[in-house]
Design a protein around this motif. Structure first.
Motif, short mmCIF file in Angstrom:
data_model
loop_
_atom_site.label_atom_id
_atom_site.label_comp_id
_atom_site.label_asym_id
_atom_site.label_seq_id
_atom_site.Cartn_x
_atom_site.Cartn_y
_atom_site.Cartn_z
N UNK A 1 0.69 -1.15 -0.18
CA UNK A 1 0.00 0.04 -0.06
C UNK A 1 1.05 1.15 -0.17
N UNK A 2 1.80 1.18 0.70
CA UNK A 2 2.82 2.39 0.91
C UNK A 2 3.42 2.61 -0.60
N UNK A 3 4.00 1.55 -1.18
CA UNK A 3 4.54 1.71 -2.57
C UNK A 3 3.53 2.18 -3.65
N UNK A 4 2.22 1.92 -3.59
CA UNK A 4 1.02 2.14 -4.30
C UNK A 4 1.11 3.88 -4.07
N UNK A 5 0.84 4.23 -2.76
CA UNK A 5 0.91 5.82 -2.24
C UNK A 5 2.03 6.47 -2.97
N UNK A 6 3.16 5.86 -2.82
CA UNK A 6 4.43 6.79 -3.25
C UNK A 6 4.51 6.87 -4.72
N UNK A 7 3.67 5.99 -5.47
CA UNK A 7 3.80 6.00 -6.80
C UNK A 7 2.71 7.09 -7.48
N UNK A 8 2.04 7.27 -6.56
CA UNK A 8 0.82 8.59 -6.99
C UNK A 8 1.38 9.85 -7.22
N UNK A 9 0.68 10.66 -8.26
CA UNK A 9 1.27 11.96 -8.17
C UNK A 9 0.71 12.59 -7.07
N UNK A 10 1.08 13.88 -6.97
CA UNK A 10 0.67 14.57 -5.68
C UNK A 10 -0.76 14.76 -5.86
N UNK A 11 -1.53 15.10 -7.07
CA UNK A 11 -2.98 15.28 -7.03
C UNK A 11 -3.55 13.83 -6.76
N UNK A 12 -2.89 12.86 -7.07
CA UNK A 12 -3.79 11.59 -6.99
C UNK A 12 -3.63 11.52 -5.23
N UNK A 13 -2.85 11.61 -4.79
CA UNK A 13 -2.61 11.71 -3.31
C UNK A 13 -3.49 12.55 -2.68
N UNK A 14 -3.74 13.76 -3.06
CA UNK A 14 -4.56 14.53 -2.57
C UNK A 14 -6.05 14.08 -2.75
N UNK A 15 -6.34 13.66 -4.08
CA UNK A 15 -7.70 12.97 -4.00
C UNK A 15 -7.84 11.80 -3.12
N UNK A 16 -6.98 11.03 -2.97
CA UNK A 16 -7.14 9.96 -2.14
C UNK A 16 -7.35 10.32 -0.69
N UNK A 17 -6.54 11.26 -0.26
CA UNK A 17 -6.66 11.57 1.07
C UNK A 17 -8.16 12.50 1.44
N UNK A 18 -8.38 13.16 0.43
CA UNK A 18 -9.92 13.72 0.65
C UNK A 18 -10.96 12.85 0.70
N UNK A 19 -10.80 11.53 -0.23
CA UNK A 19 -11.59 10.48 0.05
C UNK A 19 -11.64 9.97 1.21
N UNK A 20 -10.63 9.66 1.82
CA UNK A 20 -10.49 9.29 3.21
C UNK A 20 -11.08 10.04 3.98
N UNK A 21 -10.85 11.39 3.90
CA UNK A 21 -11.73 12.11 5.13
C UNK A 21 -13.13 12.25 4.72
N UNK A 22 -13.58 12.08 3.51
CA UNK A 22 -14.85 12.25 3.41
C UNK A 22 -15.55 10.69 3.99
#
Length: 132
Positions: free
Chosen positions: A73-94
């Motif tokens: 999971x960490x590797x997949x997160x590290x391979x995300x772009x900054x935009x993808x990370x922000x979107x994933x973090x926003x989805x997690x918060x939602x």
């Protein structure tokens, strides 16, 4: 799952708030249906209350399987772009916000049931037609 599961409260000491406790329980439910036999077993043991989560984390095979999954999971997160990370973090918060809304609704319903003397469907039986 046929067996009775522990509730969100079981995870409050680890998660620190009700929404995160619910998220942890739901994550374990997903693991209980996963393709990894070791993670599936661990999740079922924790969800049924036979093993506490901290105890499961001290069990070698469970710990190793969780570490491997977390590394992926960490590797997949590290391979995300900054935009993808922000979107994933926003989805997690939602998702956490939605869990908190669910919890608030459930608490309000329980408060309403207490206020009206109703205790749910099982307590709605009335003794009409017979007396002691």
């Amino acid at each position: 799952m046929d067996e009775r599961e522990v509730g969100d409260d079981e995870f409050l000491d680890i998660a620190k708030d009700p929404a995160r406790a619910r998220a942890l329980r739901k994550s374990l439910q997903r693991l209980a249906g996963s393709g990894d036999e070791t993670l599936r077993e661990m999740a079922r043991e924790v969800l049924t209350g036979r093993v506490g989560l901290r105890q499961a984390m001290r069990t070698g095979a469970y710990r190793e399987a969780l570490q491997e999954s977390a590394t992926l999971g960490r590797r997949a997160y590290e391979q995300m772009s900054a935009e993808e990370r922000r979107a994933a973090e926003a989805q997690g918060q939602r998702q956490l916000d939605e869990y908190q809304k669910e919890i608030d609704r459930e608490q309000a319903e329980r408060q309403g049931e207490r206020g009206t003397g109703k205790k749910g469907a099982a307590a709605r039986h009335h003794s009409r037609g017979w007396q002691l």
